[in-house]
Design an enzyme around this catalytic site. Structure first.
Site, PDB file in Angstrom:
ATOM      1  N   THR A 184       0.824  -1.223   0.000  1.00  0.00           N
ATOM      2  CA  THR A 184       0.000   0.000   0.000  1.00  0.00           C
ATOM      3  C   THR A 184       0.852   1.265   0.000  1.00  0.00           C
ATOM      4  O   THR A 184       1.912   1.310   0.615  1.00  0.00           O
ATOM      5  CB  THR A 184      -0.900  -0.002   1.255  1.00  0.00           C
ATOM      6  N   GLY A 223       2.924  -2.934   8.242  1.00  0.00           N
ATOM      7  CA  GLY A 223       3.036  -3.569   9.570  1.00  0.00           C
ATOM      8  C   GLY A 223       4.455  -4.054   9.794  1.00  0.00           C
ATOM      9  O   GLY A 223       4.992  -4.800   8.992  1.00  0.00           O
ATOM     10  N   GLU A 463      -6.061  -6.101   3.513  1.00  0.00           N
ATOM     11  CA  GLU A 463      -6.039  -7.285   2.638  1.00  0.00           C
ATOM     12  C   GLU A 463      -7.284  -7.368   1.754  1.00  0.00           C
ATOM     13  O   GLU A 463      -7.884  -8.429   1.581  1.00  0.00           O
ATOM     14  CB  GLU A 463      -5.840  -8.556   3.464  1.00  0.00           C
TER      15      GLU A 463
HETATM   16  C1  LIG Z   1      -3.831  -1.130  10.552  1.00  0.00           C
HETATM   17  C2  LIG Z   1      -3.522  -1.357   9.111  1.00  0.00           C
HETATM   18  C3  LIG Z   1      -2.526  -2.261   8.764  1.00  0.00           C
HETATM   19  C4  LIG Z   1      -2.170  -2.432   7.423  1.00  0.00           C
HETATM   20  N1  LIG Z   1      -1.105  -3.241   7.093  1.00  0.00           N
HETATM   21  C5  LIG Z   1      -0.638  -3.237   5.816  1.00  0.00           C
HETATM   22  C6  LIG Z   1       0.581  -3.909   5.478  1.00  0.00           C
HETATM   23  O1  LIG Z   1       1.249  -4.526   6.318  1.00  0.00           O
HETATM   24  N2  LIG Z   1       1.013  -3.846   4.184  1.00  0.00           N
HETATM   25  C7  LIG Z   1       0.309  -3.177   3.214  1.00  0.00           C
HETATM   26  O2  LIG Z   1       0.744  -3.178   2.076  1.00  0.00           O
HETATM   27  N3  LIG Z   1      -0.854  -2.547   3.514  1.00  0.00           N
HETATM   28  C8  LIG Z   1      -1.335  -2.543   4.789  1.00  0.00           C
HETATM   29  N4  LIG Z   1      -2.495  -1.873   5.093  1.00  0.00           N
HETATM   30  C9  LIG Z   1      -3.187  -1.133   4.048  1.00  0.00           C
HETATM   31  C10 LIG Z   1      -4.512  -1.705   3.646  1.00  0.00           C
HETATM   32  O3  LIG Z   1      -4.339  -2.878   2.929  1.00  0.00           O
HETATM   33  C11 LIG Z   1      -5.253  -0.616   2.877  1.00  0.00           C
HETATM   34  O4  LIG Z   1      -5.632   0.355   3.818  1.00  0.00           O
HETATM   35  C12 LIG Z   1      -6.448  -1.143   2.119  1.00  0.00           C
HETATM   36  O5  LIG Z   1      -6.014  -1.857   1.008  1.00  0.00           O
HETATM   37  C13 LIG Z   1      -7.382  -0.017   1.669  1.00  0.00           C
HETATM   38  O6  LIG Z   1      -6.677   0.953   0.974  1.00  0.00           O
HETATM   39  P1  LIG Z   1      -6.868   2.510   1.329  1.00  0.00           P
HETATM   40  O7  LIG Z   1      -6.664   2.661   2.788  1.00  0.00           O
HETATM   41  O8  LIG Z   1      -5.978   3.273   0.446  1.00  0.00           O
HETATM   42  O9  LIG Z   1      -8.361   2.806   1.019  1.00  0.00           O
HETATM   43  P2  LIG Z   1      -8.992   3.149  -0.422  1.00  0.00           P
HETATM   44  O10 LIG Z   1      -8.597   2.126  -1.404  1.00  0.00           O
HETATM   45  O11 LIG Z   1      -8.703   4.566  -0.756  1.00  0.00           O
HETATM   46  O12 LIG Z   1     -10.523   2.993  -0.081  1.00  0.00           O
HETATM   47  C14 LIG Z   1     -11.246   4.004   0.635  1.00  0.00           C
HETATM   48  C15 LIG Z   1     -12.747   3.749   0.471  1.00  0.00           C
HETATM   49  O13 LIG Z   1     -13.076   3.835  -0.910  1.00  0.00           O
HETATM   50  C16 LIG Z   1     -13.818   2.712  -1.316  1.00  0.00           C
HETATM   51  N5  LIG Z   1     -13.433   2.324  -2.675  1.00  0.00           N
HETATM   52  C17 LIG Z   1     -12.208   2.095  -3.166  1.00  0.00           C
HETATM   53  N6  LIG Z   1     -12.274   1.688  -4.435  1.00  0.00           N
HETATM   54  C18 LIG Z   1     -13.572   1.661  -4.790  1.00  0.00           C
HETATM   55  C19 LIG Z   1     -14.295   1.305  -5.970  1.00  0.00           C
HETATM   56  N7  LIG Z   1     -13.680   0.850  -7.063  1.00  0.00           N
HETATM   57  N8  LIG Z   1     -15.637   1.375  -5.945  1.00  0.00           N
HETATM   58  C20 LIG Z   1     -16.273   1.804  -4.855  1.00  0.00           C
HETATM   59  N9  LIG Z   1     -15.649   2.143  -3.705  1.00  0.00           N
HETATM   60  C21 LIG Z   1     -14.324   2.076  -3.665  1.00  0.00           C
HETATM   61  C22 LIG Z   1     -13.460   1.589  -0.356  1.00  0.00           C
HETATM   62  O14 LIG Z   1     -14.542   0.692  -0.204  1.00  0.00           O
HETATM   63  C23 LIG Z   1     -13.181   2.355   0.941  1.00  0.00           C
HETATM   64  O15 LIG Z   1     -14.356   2.458   1.690  1.00  0.00           O
HETATM   65  C24 LIG Z   1      -2.893  -1.732   6.432  1.00  0.00           C
HETATM   66  C25 LIG Z   1      -3.921  -0.865   6.785  1.00  0.00           C
HETATM   67  C26 LIG Z   1      -4.230  -0.655   8.098  1.00  0.00           C
HETATM   68  C27 LIG Z   1      -5.307   0.331   8.442  1.00  0.00           C
END
Ligand SMILES: Cc1cc2nc3c(=O)[nH]c(=O)nc-3n(C[C@H](O)[C@H](O)[C@H](O)COP(=O)(O)OP(=O)(O)OC[C@H]3O[C@@H](n4cnc5c(N)ncnc54)[C@H](O)[C@@H]3O)c2cc1C
Length: 672
Positions: A184, A223, A463
């Protein structure tokens, strides 16, 4: 009056005031030893636990005991009992350090032995079972372990080849290296293909050069990155001779053995979170970091020393899909630990509701036990039945995952996406209801449920965001439908074979026995799924016929896609639960499982507005369903304690309100 005597009197009042059926439950609730409890139940809780946990029961109990034996897990005496308690009174720095110490303790005792070096489905199942146990104690502990083994280790296993396996797997298993997984970025989470980190090949030195070209490309939420990880998997766009070959994964060292950040790497903390503070989530910038050519994880594609891009998968879409395959293991463990967390919430709330009273409904009568209020039953028992059904579903998912073949990968992807979303949403909903069902006590952090809400909330986002996953499920079903139509062949994947049969007909009047028959329940679920799939395909086709792209057509049909994703998930779960029920021999256990299955099916019928919206149920039939749910509540009520005891969760992992909460809160117990 002597305090101990006074307490005994209050507790015996609880028992005397109960009806005989309630005495069974309440009495059992206030005596602690599981074997004694089992005698009072009309089915064998050990057999039920076997059905629920499915595998590795002894291994789970071994790990429960290891946790209970160590002071590192905060054994805390409350009343006459000892509970292991997460670290809600500590700063995030302290939580991170204690999480690492706990991992060291488990490592020394051989908990992780074979997690990456032993092959085969049995070894994989054992690993998942042990991880489930860690999640009941503390979600941070299980996520910290999960990132290291399932994401970093899983990426090496799945994306890497022999040279990576030989070099990294044993050191990972022994924590000689500590891994993280940097996919991410600040600007791109769900849309992995949009990430902006760039890796170029330098054929003069035989190295890759990884670069963060802009602020939105900083790796975010990683993480393990903030404090402990020594190495990471970096996902980035691979650029060869000016051509972008899409997202690839590389191994990159980020800290030396003393914990110093490596040259050309910058790391910052993600800060305090609403939960999961034992995990050190961090941000990473790569300033033209050089890594050896061999650090490209090359199971899908490679780069030759002179800079030629080589891949047996020519289609970039398929290549990208292959890169995401390791995430499946993360979804499997999230789904299974979500069910376990819901079990902890229900065990605590139901035990409390069997010893807590409020209001008398008749003059001079004792106050009523919470679980004898029909609406309290209505709040908790359908969630209990869903948790049972979803336990079976999680077991099924684990089994198909550990026995995966190239042919089953697609099904596993779709089922794991659906179950990860549905089970983690169910967990959050259950925790909220259980928190409220415990009244003010639910707000005390020591009673776990409220604390768990913060800890497990992230499951719906990482995930694979749940909403995005559900869209993928519907798209996969759409493709299946189109393929069957084009080739003019029967449906043969994702359990859609029911669509080859005549469309089920729902009787105009539903009797109690029809409502409880698994045939009717499957018919209703199949009818909804096949109709929604046909509608979804038709709507997308119509939009395409008007000139919209497929992606826009999908986007605009999101309501049907959501309904369909749920219909697919509910039907699959019901089918699995019916198959689990069929393995139970006739008797009291089977009867109770039958009640749970009916409750699961009917509550899904009642809760999904699609049944009325699209006319699968008439108003009269919907009313009949509602009435039957109420009847099922009262029939499940006598089994409530046995059903939560069957979860097999040791008392030490529950909380004071699940037992003698008067003793736990007495002056003498708090001032010993
Ligand atoms: C505590 C924590 C630990 C994590 N650990 C890791 C890790 O170890 N390694 C790693 O790589 N990542 C990690 N992540 C990241 C995590 O995988 C991402 O937060 C997740 O993939 C969502 O991405 P984003 O936060 O950018 O949200 P976004 O992708 O921006 O999504 C935001 C909102 O938009 C909506 N949305 C997005 N796309 C669409 C669409 N096409 N149509 C309609 N709605 C949509 C989603 O449903 C969501 O509600 C972690 C996150 C957290 C919070």
């Amino acid at each position: 009056m002597d305090r101990a005597l006074e307490r005994t009197k209050i507790l015996s009042n609880h028992l005397v005031q109960s009806s005989s059926r309630q005495i069974l439950s309440t009495n059992a609730c206030l005596s602690y030893s599981p074997p004694e409890l089992a005698e009072a139940f009309n089915f064998d809780v050990k057999e039920m636990r076997q059905l629920l946990d499915g595998h590795n029961l002894q291994d789970r109990d071994w790990l429960f005991n290891l946790i209970m034996q160590s002071r590192l897990f905060n054994p805390t005496k409350r009343g006459g009992k000892v509970f292991v308690t997460p670290d809600y009174n500590q700063t995030k720095e302290m939580q991170r350090e204690i999480t690492m110490k706990r991992i060291d303790y488990l490592l020394e005792r051989g908990v992780f032995r074979g997690w990456l070096t032993e092959k085969g489905s049995q070894a994989e199942l054992k690993k998942i079972a042990l991880q489930e146990v860690t999640s009941i104690f503390d979600h941070s502990l299980s996520i910290k372990i999960g990132v290291h083994f399932f994401l970093w280790g899983g990426a090496i296993l799945f994306f890497g080849t022999k040279r990576h396996h030989d070099k990294w797997l044993r050191d990972t298993e022994n924590y000689v290296v500590k891994g993280c997984f940097a996919m991410t970025e600040l600007g791109h989470g769900s849309n992995v293909r949009g990430i902006e980190t760039v890796t170029r090949y330098d054929s003069n030195t035989g190295e890759f050069v990884i670069n963060t070209p802009c602020e939105s490309a900083q790796k975010y939420w990683i993480g393990g990155a903030a404090n402990h990880a020594t190495h990471t998997i970096v996902f980035s766009q691979l650029e060869i001779n000016g051509k972008n070959q899409g997202v690839h994964a590389f191994i990159c060292q980020i800290r030396d053995a003393d914990g110093n950040v490596c040259p050309n790497i910058r790391i910052a903390d993600c800060g305090h979170k609403i939960g999961l503070n034992g995990v050190d989530n961090g941000r990473i910038w790569f300033d033209n970091v050089r890594i050896p050519r061999e650090n490209l994880l090359n199971s899908v594609a490679d780069v030759s020393p002179d800079g030629q891009y080589l891949s047996s998968i020519k289609d970039p879409d398929q290549r990208f899909a292959a890169f995401l395959a390791p995430l499946t293991s993360g979804r499997v463990t999230i789904a299974s630990s979500a069910v376990y967390s819901a079990k902890v919430g229900l065990a605590i709330a139901i035990r409390y509701s069997l010893s807590r009273r409020a209001f008398s409904v008749k003059p001079n009568e004792p106050e009523v036990l919470l679980l004898d209020y029909p609406n309290h039953q209505r709040r908790l028992l359908p969630l209990l039945a869903k948790t049972y059904a979803m336990s079976s579903a999680a077991n099924y998912l684990k089994i198909i995952f550990v026995n995966r073949t190239p042919q089953s990968i697609k099904t596993i992807h779709v089922v794991s996406s659906a179950f990860k979303a549905i089970l983690s949403w169910h967990n959050m909903r259950t925790l909220q209801e259980c928190r409220e069902a415990c009244g003010g006590q639910g707000l005390k952090t020591e009673n776990h449920i409220g604390h768990f809400k913060g800890e497990f909330d992230v499951q719906s986002t990482f995930e694979g965001d749940n909403n995005v996953l559900m869209q993928q499920v519907s798209k996969a079903l759409h493709s299946e439908y189109i393929a069957a139509q084009r080739k003019n062949i029967p449906f043969q994947g994702f359990g859609l074979e029911h669509m080859n049969k005549p469309c089920p007909v729902i009787p105009s009047q539903l009797t109690s026995s029809t409502l409880r028959s698994s045939q009717f329940q499957m018919d209703a679920f199949c009818l909804r799924e096949r109709d929604l799939l046909s509608r979804f395909v038709a709507e997308v086709s119509q939009l395409q016929a008007k000139g919209e792209t497929k992606e826009i057509a999908f986007m605009q049909s999101y309501e049907l896609a959501e309904d369909l994703g749920r219909a697919f998930s509910d039907r699959t779960i019901l089918q699995i639960f019916i198959e689990a029920e069929a393995t139970v021999s006739t008797g009291s256990l089977k009867n109770v499982v039958g009640l749970l299955r009916s409750m699961y099916a009917l509550i899904c019928l009642e809760e999904d507005a699609a049944f009325l919206r699209y006319g699968y149920l008439s108003m009269d039939n919907a009313a009949a369903v509602r009435k039957e749910v109420m009847k099922l509540c009262s029939e499940l009520r006598p089994h409530a304690l046995a059903l939560v005891s069957s979860f097999g969760i040791p008392d030490a992992f529950l909380s004071p309100i699940a037992f003698d909460w008067i003793d736990a809160n007495s002056w003498s117990s708090e001032h010993q």
